[in-house]
Design a protein around this motif. Structure first.
Motif, PDB file in Angstrom:
ATOM      1  N   ARG A  75     -59.595 -16.499 -29.438  1.00  0.00           N
ATOM      2  CA  ARG A  75     -58.635 -17.464 -30.049  1.00  0.00           C
ATOM      3  C   ARG A  75     -58.952 -18.953 -29.966  1.00  0.00           C
ATOM      4  N   CYS A  76     -59.385 -19.254 -28.852  1.00  0.00           N
ATOM      5  CA  CYS A  76     -59.901 -20.463 -28.327  1.00  0.00           C
ATOM      6  C   CYS A  76     -60.754 -21.115 -29.289  1.00  0.00           C
ATOM      7  N   ALA A  77     -61.662 -20.516 -29.975  1.00  0.00           N
ATOM      8  CA  ALA A  77     -62.636 -21.073 -31.029  1.00  0.00           C
ATOM      9  C   ALA A  77     -62.129 -21.454 -31.948  1.00  0.00           C
ATOM     10  N   PHE A  78     -60.748 -21.237 -32.452  1.00  0.00           N
ATOM     11  CA  PHE A  78     -60.295 -21.590 -33.654  1.00  0.00           C
ATOM     12  C   PHE A  78     -59.595 -22.685 -33.745  1.00  0.00           C
ATOM     13  N   ALA A  79     -59.501 -23.706 -34.750  1.00  0.00           N
ATOM     14  CA  ALA A  79     -58.804 -24.983 -34.762  1.00  0.00           C
ATOM     15  C   ALA A  79     -57.388 -24.674 -35.222  1.00  0.00           C
ATOM     16  N   ARG A  80     -57.159 -23.442 -35.886  1.00  0.00           N
ATOM     17  CA  ARG A  80     -55.878 -23.257 -36.404  1.00  0.00           C
ATOM     18  C   ARG A  80     -55.387 -21.995 -35.702  1.00  0.00           C
ATOM     19  N   ILE A  81     -53.963 -22.147 -35.242  1.00  0.00           N
ATOM     20  CA  ILE A  81     -53.648 -20.904 -34.660  1.00  0.00           C
ATOM     21  C   ILE A  81     -52.186 -20.802 -34.814  1.00  0.00           C
ATOM     22  N   TRP A  82     -51.699 -19.539 -35.107  1.00  0.00           N
ATOM     23  CA  TRP A  82     -50.335 -19.318 -35.317  1.00  0.00           C
ATOM     24  C   TRP A  82     -49.706 -19.297 -33.815  1.00  0.00           C
ATOM     25  N   VAL A  83     -48.379 -19.653 -33.416  1.00  0.00           N
ATOM     26  CA  VAL A  83     -48.030 -19.361 -32.102  1.00  0.00           C
ATOM     27  C   VAL A  83     -46.697 -18.790 -32.417  1.00  0.00           C
ATOM     28  N   ILE A  84     -46.353 -17.623 -31.781  1.00  0.00           N
ATOM     29  CA  ILE A  84     -45.114 -16.928 -32.334  1.00  0.00           C
ATOM     30  C   ILE A  84     -44.446 -16.248 -30.757  1.00  0.00           C
ATOM     31  N   ASP A  85     -43.130 -16.812 -31.144  1.00  0.00           N
ATOM     32  CA  ASP A  85     -42.050 -15.897 -30.418  1.00  0.00           C
ATOM     33  C   ASP A  85     -41.188 -14.925 -31.136  1.00  0.00           C
ATOM     34  N   PRO A  86     -41.173 -13.853 -31.606  1.00  0.00           N
ATOM     35  CA  PRO A  86     -40.509 -13.178 -32.411  1.00  0.00           C
ATOM     36  C   PRO A  86     -39.023 -13.106 -32.005  1.00  0.00           C
ATOM     37  N   LEU A  87     -38.730 -13.360 -30.912  1.00  0.00           N
ATOM     38  CA  LEU A  87     -37.509 -13.052 -30.494  1.00  0.00           C
ATOM     39  C   LEU A  87     -37.067 -13.931 -29.079  1.00  0.00           C
ATOM     40  N   ASP A  88     -36.888 -15.138 -29.093  1.00  0.00           N
ATOM     41  CA  ASP A  88     -36.544 -16.087 -28.030  1.00  0.00           C
ATOM     42  C   ASP A  88     -35.417 -16.020 -27.637  1.00  0.00           C
ATOM     43  N   GLY A  89     -35.171 -15.598 -26.292  1.00  0.00           N
ATOM     44  CA  GLY A  89     -33.618 -15.514 -26.030  1.00  0.00           C
ATOM     45  C   GLY A  89     -33.275 -13.863 -26.041  1.00  0.00           C
ATOM     46  N   THR A  90     -34.146 -13.020 -25.585  1.00  0.00           N
ATOM     47  CA  THR A  90     -33.748 -11.611 -25.801  1.00  0.00           C
ATOM     48  C   THR A  90     -32.350 -11.191 -25.147  1.00  0.00           C
ATOM     49  N   ARG A  91     -31.947 -11.837 -23.858  1.00  0.00           N
ATOM     50  CA  ARG A  91     -30.665 -11.385 -23.233  1.00  0.00           C
ATOM     51  C   ARG A  91     -29.692 -11.928 -24.137  1.00  0.00           C
ATOM     52  N   GLU A  92     -29.793 -13.131 -24.630  1.00  0.00           N
ATOM     53  CA  GLU A  92     -28.531 -13.383 -25.338  1.00  0.00           C
ATOM     54  C   GLU A  92     -28.430 -12.684 -26.834  1.00  0.00           C
TER      55      GLU A  92
END
Length: 249
Positions: free
Chosen positions: A68-85
């Motif tokens: 992925r480091c070779a790409f200029a465009r990268i989608w950065v995803i956290d599908p569920l931030d705060g699983t405990r909550e």
């Protein structure tokens, strides 16, 4: 669909999926969190691979691929931030969908599904004035010593809250004034929140004042500061005063 609209749509749809799942499995605990992570991640990644096949993806729920480091465009995803909550039935959890271009958090959407909100970099809300006394966000389970010390010096009220996305969006929404984090995060924890906060006109940086940079070989990005631009120099100075001087020898 442009990048901002795609990010908004995916964050919103994943959030709706997570709400439906929680309604079906209200007492499932860890199993609910695992299933939520899996399903929301699949929804987002399937759509990205169809809509943006030439872009790279970094997701908390996928095995990292250094190519992925070779790409200029990268989608950065956290599908569920705060699983405990999420599993506890609270509302301070989020879905993060962001696009970093050449390391810069350029597009972002943060869904707060339990509140029925999606905040995005293409249409951030107007900034509110700081409160008096100031309001500082801290982790509800493990508040960092640096944040507690800065809050004490500033006479700030502490606001315990769950996910990183929920805390960052509380500043964007005018419900808090400072989000200072030193307890460790990864790129997916803060890329979408950073993109939205920057678009809203807030100061966003590492706690040494340097910019947040994404798509690094090691996605560990342990600290950040989000606050009003006029407040940032004071907070950064206070954090520097807490950092032990480096021994040049």
């Amino acid at each position: 669909m442009n990048d901002a609209a795609l990010a908004h749509t995916l964050a919103e749809q994943a959030g709706q999926l997570l709400l439906r799942l929680r309604a079906r499995m209200p007492e499932a605990g860890k199993a609910l969190g695992n299933e939520g992570d899996r399903l929301a991640n699949a929804l987002i990644l399937d759509r990205l691979r169809a809509e943006r096949p030439d872009d790279a993806i970094l997701s908390e729920e996928e095995k990292d691929d250094a190519s992925r480091c070779a790409f200029a465009r990268i989608w950065v995803i956290d599908p569920l931030d705060g699983t405990r909550e999420y599993t506890e039935g609270r509302d301070d959890w989020a879905v993060h969908v962001a696009l970093a271009i050449d390391g810069v958090p350029s597009v972002g959407a943060v869904a707060l599904p339990a509140l029925g909100l999606v905040l995005s970099s293409d249409a951030p809300p107007p900034l509110s004035s700081e409160a008096n006394p100031l309001r500082m966000l801290v982790s509800r389970t493990r508040p960092a010593a640096e944040a507690l010390s800065v809050a004490e010096t500033l006479g700030a009220t502490l606001l315990p809250m769950g996910s990183a996305g929920a805390k960052a969006m509380a500043v964007v929404r005018g419900e808090a004034d400072i989000y200072l984090h030193t307890g460790g995060q990864y790129e997916w924890d803060n890329c979408a929140p950073a993109a939205v906060a920057i678009a809203a006109g807030l100061h966003v940086s590492r706690v040494d004042g340097s910019p947040l940079v994404y798509n690094c070989a090691n996605p560990w990005l342990p600290d950040l500061l989000i606050c009003h631009k006029a407040r940032a120099p004071q907070v950064l100075d206070l954090v520097r005063a807490l950092t032990p001087a480096q021994n040049p020898g």
